[in-house]
Write a protein that holds these residues in place. Structure first.
Motif, PDB file in Angstrom:
ATOM      1  N   ILE A 184       0.829  -1.212   0.000  1.00  0.00           N
ATOM      2  CA  ILE A 184       0.000   0.000   0.000  1.00  0.00           C
ATOM      3  C   ILE A 184       0.857   1.252   0.000  1.00  0.00           C
ATOM      4  O   ILE A 184       0.606   2.224  -0.734  1.00  0.00           O
ATOM      5  CB  ILE A 184      -0.953  -0.022   1.212  1.00  0.00           C
ATOM      6  N   ALA A 185       1.927   1.262   0.807  1.00  0.00           N
ATOM      7  CA  ALA A 185       2.814   2.420   0.864  1.00  0.00           C
ATOM      8  C   ALA A 185       3.511   2.642  -0.472  1.00  0.00           C
ATOM      9  O   ALA A 185       3.646   3.780  -0.946  1.00  0.00           O
ATOM     10  CB  ALA A 185       3.839   2.236   1.989  1.00  0.00           C
ATOM     11  N   ALA A 186       3.967   1.537  -1.101  1.00  0.00           N
ATOM     12  CA  ALA A 186       4.636   1.676  -2.387  1.00  0.00           C
ATOM     13  C   ALA A 186       3.677   2.186  -3.457  1.00  0.00           C
ATOM     14  O   ALA A 186       4.025   3.038  -4.281  1.00  0.00           O
ATOM     15  CB  ALA A 186       5.234   0.327  -2.806  1.00  0.00           C
ATOM     16  N   PHE A 187       2.436   1.646  -3.424  1.00  0.00           N
ATOM     17  CA  PHE A 187       1.445   2.098  -4.405  1.00  0.00           C
ATOM     18  C   PHE A 187       1.106   3.579  -4.187  1.00  0.00           C
ATOM     19  O   PHE A 187       0.970   4.347  -5.155  1.00  0.00           O
ATOM     20  CB  PHE A 187       0.192   1.241  -4.276  1.00  0.00           C
ATOM     21  N   GLN A 188       0.964   3.976  -2.938  1.00  0.00           N
ATOM     22  CA  GLN A 188       0.637   5.371  -2.649  1.00  0.00           C
ATOM     23  C   GLN A 188       1.759   6.307  -3.102  1.00  0.00           C
ATOM     24  O   GLN A 188       1.506   7.363  -3.687  1.00  0.00           O
ATOM     25  CB  GLN A 188       0.380   5.547  -1.155  1.00  0.00           C
ATOM     26  N   ALA A 189       3.015   5.926  -2.874  1.00  0.00           N
ATOM     27  CA  ALA A 189       4.141   6.755  -3.298  1.00  0.00           C
ATOM     28  C   ALA A 189       4.189   6.870  -4.818  1.00  0.00           C
ATOM     29  O   ALA A 189       4.412   7.950  -5.381  1.00  0.00           O
ATOM     30  CB  ALA A 189       5.448   6.173  -2.760  1.00  0.00           C
ATOM     31  N   GLU A 190       3.927   5.719  -5.506  1.00  0.00           N
ATOM     32  CA  GLU A 190       3.934   5.750  -6.971  1.00  0.00           C
ATOM     33  C   GLU A 190       2.792   6.607  -7.506  1.00  0.00           C
ATOM     34  O   GLU A 190       2.963   7.365  -8.471  1.00  0.00           O
ATOM     35  CB  GLU A 190       3.837   4.318  -7.504  1.00  0.00           C
ATOM     36  N   TYR A 191       1.626   6.513  -6.849  1.00  0.00           N
ATOM     37  CA  TYR A 191       0.464   7.297  -7.281  1.00  0.00           C
ATOM     38  C   TYR A 191       0.712   8.799  -7.093  1.00  0.00           C
ATOM     39  O   TYR A 191       0.408   9.605  -7.991  1.00  0.00           O
ATOM     40  CB  TYR A 191      -0.765   6.859  -6.495  1.00  0.00           C
ATOM     41  N   GLU A 192       1.269   9.179  -5.963  1.00  0.00           N
ATOM     42  CA  GLU A 192       1.556  10.594  -5.711  1.00  0.00           C
ATOM     43  C   GLU A 192       2.585  11.132  -6.705  1.00  0.00           C
ATOM     44  O   GLU A 192       2.477  12.259  -7.184  1.00  0.00           O
ATOM     45  CB  GLU A 192       2.046  10.776  -4.276  1.00  0.00           C
TER      46      GLU A 192
END
Length: 238
Positions: free
Chosen positions: A16-24
């Protein structure tokens, strides 16, 4: 059982953290592409020849053999007498070009509110054009010189004339100095508390003051003057 669940929760949190960083990061890239950063505009520097301007001012107005002597601006310190004849009628007061909010006095000449004839329409158009030219000139001076934006009833007539002449001279000097530069209303006004000086000159006698007020507020004279000016403008422009 608990260890396997905790490890799965940890993996899920990392995902989730990796996906959120990539999305931002993707969102920031899209914003930068849509709104490119505009280059900062550098302030223009006006290089003034202050010593040269001082020399020109002295030679034009203050030297013994100046280019513009006092006779160019006033008649021995007295206001000129206004006497004129228009359409066969003589008048003894000058008048200001004014708009509809002013009273119908001979010292305020307005356009016709609802012009019905071609003569009235021509006079109203001419009066409006001349009045706006004067208003624009005074608007520019008021925006630049704060002393013109404060009440001036307490100034003497001579002082008011000197203030206006000084502002016009300084304005022309600034325009001459800044000619060739691309500036848009770069007025250098600052807030100040400049106010009129109080004079204690003896006022005119009461009877003379009442007579002058009555003459300046004579509505029939205003109507006659306006009609005479309508005929005058029509005769010279038709």
């Amino acid at each position: 059982m608990s260890s396997s669940s905790s490890s799965s929760d940890g993996i899920e949190g990392e995902l989730i953290a990796a996906f959120q960083a990539e999305y931002e990061e993707e969102m920031l890239n899209e914003e930068e592409e849509e709104e490119p950063r505009r280059p900062r505009r550098r302030r223009e520097v006006i290089r003034r020849d202050r010593l040269g301007a001082h020399d020109r001012l002295f030679e034009d107005y203050f030297a013994d053999d100046c280019n513009y002597p006092p006779s160019f601006f006033r008649r021995r310190g007295e206001a000129p007498v206004v006497n004129f004849t228009v359409n066969g009628h003589e008048y003894n007061y000058g008048y200001y070009l004014a708009d509809g909010i002013y009273p119908s006095w001979p010292v305020f000449m307005k356009g016709v509110t609802l012009p019905q004839s071609e003569k009235q329409r021509m006079f109203t158009a001419a009066q409006s054009a001349w009045r706006k030219d004067v208003e624009c000139a005074f608007g520019v001076l008021k925006a630049r010189f704060n002393i013109l934006a404060v009440p001036g009833r307490s100034y003497s007539r001579r002082t008011l004339g000197l203030i206006m002449r000084a502002c016009v001279i300084l304005h022309n000097m600034i325009i001459d100095d800044e000619r060739g530069t691309n500036l848009e209303h770069n007025y250098e006004t600052v807030e100040s508390n400049v106010g009129p000086a109080i004079h204690h000159h003896a006022p005119p006698s009461l009877a003379a003051r009442i007579q002058m007020d009555n003459e300046m507020r004579d509505s029939p004279v205003y109507t006659q003057l306006q009609q005479d000016l309508i005929e005058h403008v029509w005769a010279h422009n038709a």
